[in-house]
Design a protein around this motif. Structure first.
Motif, short mmCIF file in Angstrom:
data_model
loop_
_atom_site.label_atom_id
_atom_site.label_comp_id
_atom_site.label_asym_id
_atom_site.label_seq_id
_atom_site.Cartn_x
_atom_site.Cartn_y
_atom_site.Cartn_z
N ALA A 60 65.60 -23.52 57.80
CA ALA A 60 66.68 -22.53 57.97
C ALA A 60 67.17 -22.05 56.61
O ALA A 60 67.42 -20.85 56.43
CB ALA A 60 67.82 -23.14 58.77
N LEU A 61 67.31 -22.96 55.65
CA LEU A 61 67.77 -22.58 54.32
C LEU A 61 66.74 -21.71 53.62
O LEU A 61 67.09 -20.70 52.99
CB LEU A 61 68.08 -23.82 53.48
N ALA A 62 65.47 -22.03 53.75
CA ALA A 62 64.42 -21.22 53.14
C ALA A 62 64.41 -19.82 53.73
O ALA A 62 64.26 -18.83 53.00
CB ALA A 62 63.05 -21.89 53.34
N ASN A 126 75.28 -29.40 46.82
CA ASN A 126 74.01 -29.08 47.48
C ASN A 126 74.15 -27.79 48.29
O ASN A 126 75.14 -27.60 48.99
CB ASN A 126 73.58 -30.21 48.41
N LEU A 127 73.16 -26.93 48.18
CA LEU A 127 73.15 -25.67 48.91
C LEU A 127 72.90 -25.92 50.39
O LEU A 127 71.89 -26.52 50.77
CB LEU A 127 72.08 -24.74 48.34
N LEU A 128 73.84 -25.46 51.24
CA LEU A 128 73.72 -25.62 52.69
C LEU A 128 73.23 -24.35 53.36
O LEU A 128 72.49 -24.40 54.33
CB LEU A 128 75.08 -26.00 53.30
N ASP A 129 73.67 -23.20 52.84
CA ASP A 129 73.30 -21.91 53.43
C ASP A 129 73.63 -20.82 52.42
O ASP A 129 74.43 -21.03 51.50
CB ASP A 129 74.08 -21.68 54.73
N THR A 130 73.02 -19.67 52.59
CA THR A 130 73.30 -18.53 51.74
C THR A 130 73.25 -17.26 52.57
O THR A 130 72.44 -17.16 53.49
CB THR A 130 72.31 -18.46 50.54
#
Length: 168
Positions: A60-62, A126-130
Motif C-alpha cells: 500500500a505504501l509503495a 517511519n513513513l506510514l502513508d503519503t
C-alpha cells in the motif's frame, strides 16, 4: 491515543504461544505433547499472518508513493514552494482515515496552483502513508486551505509533514 491494531495482536498471540509452550511439557523422548504442538503451530500461524500484514502495508505504501510521483509529474518545471505550506494537527475522519489541514500561502506576485506531498509518520519517524494534495487558484499574497487524507486507516499516534511542495 495509541492503537496497536492487528499486527500488535498477532505479535502478542505469537509471544503468548511461545512462552506457554515450554510450560506444557513433552509426552516422551522427543515428541512434544499435544498442547505444546498446538502452541508451536499457533506461533507459526501468527508469524505468517504478521508477515502477510506487513507485506500488505508495504504494498500500500509503495502504491501511494508511486501515485505521489505521478501527481508531481503534472507539475513539471514547478518552483519549490515548501516554505509556503504548513500542516495542522492530525485527526481521524468518519471512515477512520488520518487527516490534516494543509495551508498554502502564495508568496508570489500572481495566482498559482500548488502540489503538496504530505507524509504521515509514526512517532519513530517511519513513513506510514503519503498523499498529494492539489491546491488550485491561490491568489497572490492569499492563503487557501485543503485537506490531506490518508489512503488507508493508520493506527497509533500519527503526525503529518510536508515533504515537498511545488507551485506553477
Amino acid at each position: 491515543m495509541t492503537r496497536h491494531g492487528i499486527p500488535g495482536l498477532i505479535l502478542a498471540a505469537a509471544a503468548t504461544a511461545a512462552l506457554t509452550a515450554p510450560l506444557t511439557g513433552c509426552s516422551d523422548d522427543t515428541t512434544p505433547s499435544g498442547a505444546a504442538s498446538k502452541a508451536a503451530s499457533a506461533a507459526s500461524a501468527a508469524g505468517d499472518a504478521l508477515s502477510s500484514a506487513t507485506a500488505d502495508a508495504g504494498d500500500a505504501l509503495a502504491s501511494a508513493t508511486a501515485e505521489a510521483g505521478e501527481r508531481f509529474d503534472e507539475f513539471k518545471n514547478g518552483v519549490n514552494a515548501k516554505g509556503d505550506v504548513r500542516t495542522g494537527d492530525v485527526g481521524t475522519d468518519s471512515d477512520g482515515r488520518s487527516t490534516t489541514e494543509v495551508t498554502v500561502t502564495n508568496s508570489g506576485s500572481s495566482s498559482r496552483s500548488y502540489a503538496v506531498q504530505v507524509d504521515f509518520r509514526d512517532p519513530s519517524g517511519n513513513l506510514l502513508d503519503t498523499v498529494v494534495v492539489t491546491v488550485d487558484g491561490v491568489a497572490a499574497g492569499a492563503t487557501k486551505d485543503a485537506t490531506a487524507r490518508s489512503n488507508r486507516t493508520l493506527s497509533g499516534d500519527v503526525t503529518a509533514e510536508v515533504s515537498r511542495a511545488v507551485r506553477k
